[in-house]
Design a protein around this motif. Structure first.
Motif, mmCIF file in Angstrom:
data_model
loop_
_atom_site.group_PDB
_atom_site.id
_atom_site.type_symbol
_atom_site.label_atom_id
_atom_site.label_comp_id
_atom_site.label_asym_id
_atom_site.label_seq_id
_atom_site.Cartn_x
_atom_site.Cartn_y
_atom_site.Cartn_z
ATOM 1 N N ASP A 94 1.980 7.078 -2.148
ATOM 2 C CA ASP A 94 2.590 5.853 -2.674
ATOM 3 C C ASP A 94 3.169 6.077 -4.067
ATOM 4 O O ASP A 94 4.237 5.551 -4.400
ATOM 5 N N SER A 133 2.751 7.816 4.147
ATOM 6 C CA SER A 133 1.984 6.582 3.934
ATOM 7 C C SER A 133 1.654 5.908 5.257
ATOM 8 O O SER A 133 0.510 5.502 5.500
ATOM 9 N N ALA A 311 3.470 -0.431 -0.749
ATOM 10 C CA ALA A 311 2.957 0.511 -1.742
ATOM 11 C C ALA A 311 2.140 -0.201 -2.812
ATOM 12 O O ALA A 311 1.261 0.401 -3.437
#
Length: 369
Positions: A94, A133, A311
């Motif tokens: 992130d 992610s 994020a």
């Protein structure tokens, strides 16, 4: 005399997937010999909308993810569970993803002035960390499934699971790098009709846009469909297991599960719906509705911004809702407030142990309150 027109289509896609196709119409009309779809309004919208939002996402996400890294490297000193490994890698992914947002904010305001090499590098870096992610979130859901549903097996293979988690993370980064190759290959600096240049994806002009359709299909499958299916399966079984559990605050845990799935779907579904629409449009290169395309451009910018907020939310959903992390964060605050050194941290009072059936250390750091 009837008017005849020919359509010349240039297929390009900007850094985050927005199609920036320019349609040139030329014909033998009496009033107008040529016409071009002017998409200036979409680019102006992007220049106004994206920079402030990207700055907010960058600042909030950076603070949250840096705290995660700080806790793991300063307070805990070592990784004890598979989820610890995944959460640390997720925070790093992130952070790297967030570092690309200021560059794209500058690009939205004044165009791309950083050269082709940096265009390819930043585009690929953005995709690497975006895919990593999503895949790491998938790994966390699988680990929670093993830890809660397969408790005995998880305890017996505790040391091996930690080793396997490191191998899985290596695999996640390698897969993400492979999935980002289209960005590195097709990213180019393309001038527009207003003396500005933009970092965009320019696909090969092959039959039926096969390259673009393949790239978008891979992005949709690996960035949304696969994580969503795995999360639905794992968390469905987890919910059923929690409902059957005793001596555990199941209702709070269930709220966390629903929050995790809801936020993932809410943030990612609009973006991937537009990607599916774009893949469908790629099969037809005779689109002539300029206003519709401009509307899709603006909707895509909003959808991507919504996806980027994940994020910021990852530290909250997967870390700070855990009792262990809240305790570690309080220790850090006390350490800073009192001006204690690193050794003073170990002298702080240890909080009372909770039920071993669902402890943070062994099972559910992502589900405990």
């Amino acid at each position: 005399m009837a008017e005849t027109f020919t359509v010349s289509v240039t297929l390009t896609t900007d850094y985050d997937g927005n199609e920036t196709t320019d349609y040139d119409y030329s014909g033998s009309g009496d009033d107008e010999s040529s016409f071009m779809c002017d998409r200036t309004s979409a680019r102006v919208f992007r220049g106004v909308y994206e920079p402030p939002l990207f700055c907010i996402i960058f600042l909030v996400g950076a603070i949250g993810n840096l705290l995660v890294v700080w806790i793991y490297t300063t307070v805990r000193h070592r990784l004890k569970t598979m989820t610890d490994v995944y959460l640390l890698n997720l925070a790093v992914a992130d952070l790297l993803f967030l570092c690309t947002l200021p560059v794209w904010a500058v690009d939205a305001i004044k165009g791309w002035d950083f050269g082709v090499a940096l265009c390819k590098t930043v585009s690929a870096l953005y995709k690497i960390n975006f895919f990593s992610s999503m895949l790491l979130l998938t790994c966390i859901s699988v680990d929670r499934y093993i830890a809660i549903v397969q408790v005995t097996k998880a305890q017996n293979l505790k040391k091996k699971r930690l080793f396997y988690s490191k191998l899985v993370c290596i695999g996640v980064w390698l897969i993400s790098t492979l999935l980002s190759l289209p960005e590195f290959i097709f990213a180019k600096v393309k001038p527009d009709h207003h003396n500005k240049s933009f970092c965009t994806l320019v696909y090969w002009n092959n039959e039926n846009n096969r390259t673009k359709i393949l790239v978008l299909s891979l992005q949709i499958c690996m960035g949304f469909c696969l994580p969503l299916l795995v999360m639905i399966f794992c968390y469905t079984v987890i919910i059923r297991t929690l409902l059957q559990a005793r001596n555990f605050e199941k209702h709070k845990a269930l709220r966390v599960v629903f929050a995790v799935v809801f936020v993932f779907v809410l943030s990612q579904l609009p973006l991937n719906s537009l990607l599916i629409m774009e893949a469908a449009q790629a099969t037809n290169t005779t689109i002539t509705q300029c206003n519709m395309q401009i509307g899709i451009d603006k909707a895509g910018q909003v959808a991507r911004s919504l996806a980027y907020t994940h994020a910021c939310l990852n530290p909250l959903l997967y870390v700070f809702i855990g009792v262990r992390f809240r305790q570690d964060l309080l220790k850090m605050v006390k350490l800073c407030a009192r001006g204690l050194n690193k050794d003073g941290l170990s002298k702080t009072q240890t909080p009372p142990k909770r039920s071993s059936a669902m402890s943070d250390t062994d099972t559910t750091p992502a589900l405990s309150i």
